[in-house]
Design an enzyme around this catalytic site. Structure first.
Site, PDB file in Angstrom:
ATOM      1  N   ASP A 373      36.292  38.901  23.344  1.00 23.85           N
ATOM      2  CA  ASP A 373      37.222  39.143  24.430  1.00 23.85           C
ATOM      3  C   ASP A 373      37.824  37.782  24.808  1.00 23.85           C
ATOM      4  OD1 ASP A 373      38.339  41.138  25.939  1.00 23.85           O
ATOM      5  OD2 ASP A 373      37.043  40.797  27.661  1.00 23.85           O
ATOM      6  N   ASP A 564      32.124  40.299  28.497  1.00 25.17           N
ATOM      7  CA  ASP A 564      31.421  40.086  29.774  1.00 25.17           C
ATOM      8  C   ASP A 564      30.370  41.154  30.030  1.00 25.17           C
ATOM      9  OD1 ASP A 564      32.898  42.311  30.420  1.00 25.17           O
ATOM     10  OD2 ASP A 564      34.212  41.283  31.841  1.00 25.17           O
ATOM     11  N   ASP A 568      33.089  46.637  28.716  1.00 30.54           N
ATOM     12  CA  ASP A 568      33.191  46.803  27.273  1.00 30.54           C
ATOM     13  C   ASP A 568      32.055  47.632  26.682  1.00 30.54           C
ATOM     14  OD1 ASP A 568      35.499  45.052  27.069  1.00 30.54           O
ATOM     15  OD2 ASP A 568      34.111  43.438  27.559  1.00 30.54           O
TER      16      ASP A 568
END
Length: 670
Positions: A373, A564, A568
């Site tokens: 990410d 994080d 997700d």
């Protein structure tokens, strides 16, 4: 959605650490986990000495037995003093019982439960057989050296758990709390929420809290693996396990002792010892099949020659069978391999990387693609407003409307606008607020319909905007008021200092790098080009990330996803390994991810890959070493070339070498 590789991934066992324990209880719990890791499934449960009795006094009988054996051998081979048969039986019998009583008891207990195919029964049969054929000293020697080997193995397990115990020990059991203006020393588990604790210079923080003092400096080494001061200011979070470096600090407790971030980390690390790798599971199953086969082969070696050998002597072939039994003990495999994985978990923990099981050490060796990410992983996630471009409003009015709406979001971009707005962010309240995933926020502010988000949000609500703003590279929040475009705010994030080096090292390991982001493609391409990332995808909604990961899986890629750990979850579930960055700041990260990196250093991902490969290499070195030596000596024993002395030295020797090889993982520098 099912994972494309079965790694026993998502079992979330609860650990005893969840409930607050005293230090001795916690020590005992972790030791039991370590022993369980190489005991329950493979029949190799060391019952000889616990951690409280790890000193030589617990093995006094064994040491006396060894002394008697040495005296008998020196008298025989050094001075030619031969003991009569019955005296030799008595002396060696005493030495045998002193050295092997615990082994005999364990063998008996297992046998009466129907478990006769294990190493304790194997060693008992081999040594008692040696006494039966009159080889008393050799029977004692086998038992003495085998028991010394067990002692050494227990000690190795204790040392391998040292870094985990260090984690358990970092929270003090007592804390200074301020009640009614007085300072009292009370057990940490008795402190309630919102109470104020006092931490003197050099003391460890016992509970999570918020700093009340104006400023403090804390060492976070126990949590992040980095020994460096971290300055905290009034209102900032201070976590259990940190060490106060200078002045007395007062902290308002925000989590109970059992609910601290550190408790969750400890729970995870303890669970890791019981989650076995595929290699461990294979060796456990192998040992269960291998041991009965060895018993029956030894029996055949003693009896079958009767039908084929003309001058068959039972005691001679029984001796060969006993040699066969001794060398075939699977101890080196079933102890050193779990110890190797436990060492890998310990090495990772010391470096601020928490694996949720040995299975994920194996998984990291197969990873060929790392998907990251952008925000908070490759960039710092600390946004600053760069430019405000209003249309039909003043700059202050635009920022104020956006900030009031963004107060309902925790996204770092929104926080940057709130910070920039200052007091204006508190001058109104948004109602009917709705967060649209991957788009932004909508709501009413001072009676006006306000939209704040990315260009996808304006397109969704059919709000016209100047096409030239699509060319702006910076991260941008566009605002619409009453369905009319009202301007934009540009916000810049900063790339982490170690990001470029991390990507370079991943490429050196032949890892493909991919970046996902909900940010617009122009921003994503800029970051990807600067860092040298292979593929970068922007404008992604959560479901878009899932589609991209599925596409990579169809290509046959083994994927680790780094994010994080909060938004997700679907992608982490698809990936072979989910890695959460900055785990100390997120409960969800600790719960969701398979591997938690406790700080924000992207280079730790490379360290995790290297620790996985190092662990695998050492484990396979042990497997090859043990099997090669055993096959060689088994062959020699079957043909009558090797004797019991050589068999026990080979067995214990290969176990020693394998264990020493396994525990050196902890000494490695990554």
């Amino acid at each position: 959605m099912k994972k494309h590789s079965d790694n026993n991934k998502k079992g979330k066992a609860k650990s005893p650490v969840k409930n607050a324990k005293s230090k001795p209880q916690r020590d005992k719990a972790i030791h039991n986990d370590a022993e369980e890791d190489h005991g329950d499934d493979d029949g190799h449960d060391h019952g000889i000495a616990g951690p409280e009795q790890a000193g030589w006094r617990a093995h006094l009988g064994l040491l006396v037995g060894l002394f008697i054996l040495i005296c008998v051998l020196v008298a025989d081979y050094g001075f030619g003093i031969k003991l009569s048969k019955w005296v030799s039986l008595a002396v060696n019998g005493v030495a045998y019982l002193l050295a092997g009583w615990n082994v005999l008891v364990l063998a008996f207990r297992k046998a009466i439960r129907g478990d006769i195919f294990n190493e304790f029964v194997l060693m008992s049969v081999a040594t008692l057989g040696a006494f039966y054929i009159g080889e008393y000293s050799e029977g004692v020697a086998v038992m003495v050296f085998y028991s010394i080997g067990e002692w050494f193995q227990d000690s190795a397990v204790d040392r391998a758990t040292a870094s985990i115990k260090a984690l358990l020990d970092i929270r003090p059991d007592e804390v200074t709390v301020i009640r009614d203006g007085k300072t009292l020393v009370v057990p940490s588990a008795k402190v309630e929420l919102e109470e104020t604790i006092q931490v003197k210079a050099g003391e460890k923080v016992a509970l999570d809290g918020e700093l009340i003092s104006d400023k403090g400096s804390f060492n976070t080494a126990a949590l992040t693996g980095e020994s460096r001061p971290d300055s905290k200011y009034k209102g900032e979070a201070v976590l259990a396990g940190m060490i106060n470096l200078n002045t007395v600090s007062e902290i308002k407790v925000t989590a109970l002792f059992k609910d601290s971030k550190l408790s969750k980390i400890l729970e995870m690390v303890q669970d890791a010892s019981s989650r076995k790798s595929q290699t461990q599971l294979f060796i456990s199953k192998f040992a269960k099949v291998y041991t009965p086969i060895v018993f029956f082969l030894a029996l055949a070696l003693a009896l079958v020659p009767y039908f084929f050998v003309a001058d068959y002597v039972f005691n001679q072939w029984l001796y060969r069978a006993l040699v066969f039994l001794v060398i075939s003990c699977p101890c080196a495999l079933v102890v050193s391999i779990p110890l190797g994985y436990f060492g890998g978990i310990g090495l990772a923990s010391k470096n601020g990387i928490l694996f949720k099981g040995g299975n994920f050490l194996d998984v990291m060796t197969k990873i060929d693609t790392i998907v990251m990410d952008k925000t908070g992983t490759l960039t710092k996630g600390v946004f600053k407003v760069q430019k405000v471009v209003p249309v039909g409003l003043t700059e202050k009015q635009l920022v104020k409307l956006a900030a009031i709406l963004e107060k309902n979001s925790t996204h770092p971009v929104g926080q940057a606008i709130i910070e920039f707005a200052g007091k204006d962010a508190d001058s109104g309240k948004a109602t009917a607020v709705e967060e649209i995933s991957g788009h932004g926020l909508i709501g009413k502010v001072n009676g006006k319909d306000v939209l704040a988000g990315n260009l996808k949000l304006l397109k969704k609500y059919k709000v016209d905007y100047p096409k030239e703003i699509e060319e702006i590279v910076d991260t941008m929040v566009v605002i619409a008021v009453d369905k009319k475009y009202a301007g934009y705010i540009t916000i810049a994030d900063e790339i982490k200092e170690d990001a470029a080096e991390a990507i370079k090292q991943m490429h050196e390991l032949n890892i493909k790098t991919v970046m996902f982001s909900g940010d617009k493609q122009a921003v994503v391409d800029y970051v990807a080009k600067k860092l040298g990332i292979d593929n970068a995808f922007g404008d992604l909604l959560p479901e878009g990330k899932v589609e991209k990961v599925e596409a990579l899986i169809k290509e046959g890629r083994h994927i680790a996803f780094v994010g994080d750990g909060v938004n997700d979850a679907p992608v982490i579930a698809l990936a072979d390994a989910g890695i959460a960055m900055g785990g100390l700041g997120s409960d969800a990260a600790i719960e969701t991810a398979d591997i938690v990196i406790q700080n924000d250093q992207i280079l730790k991902i490379v360290s995790a890959l290297r620790i996985g490969k190092l662990t695998r290499n050492i484990v396979w070195q042990n497997i090859i070493l043990a099997m090669t030596v055993k096959v060689a000596v088994l062959s020699l024993g079957a043909f009558g070339v090797a004797n019991l002395w050589e068999a026990v030295i080979a067995d214990v020797g290969v176990a020693f070498l394998a264990i020493l090889n396994a525990i050196r993982i902890q000494k490695k520098t990554i």
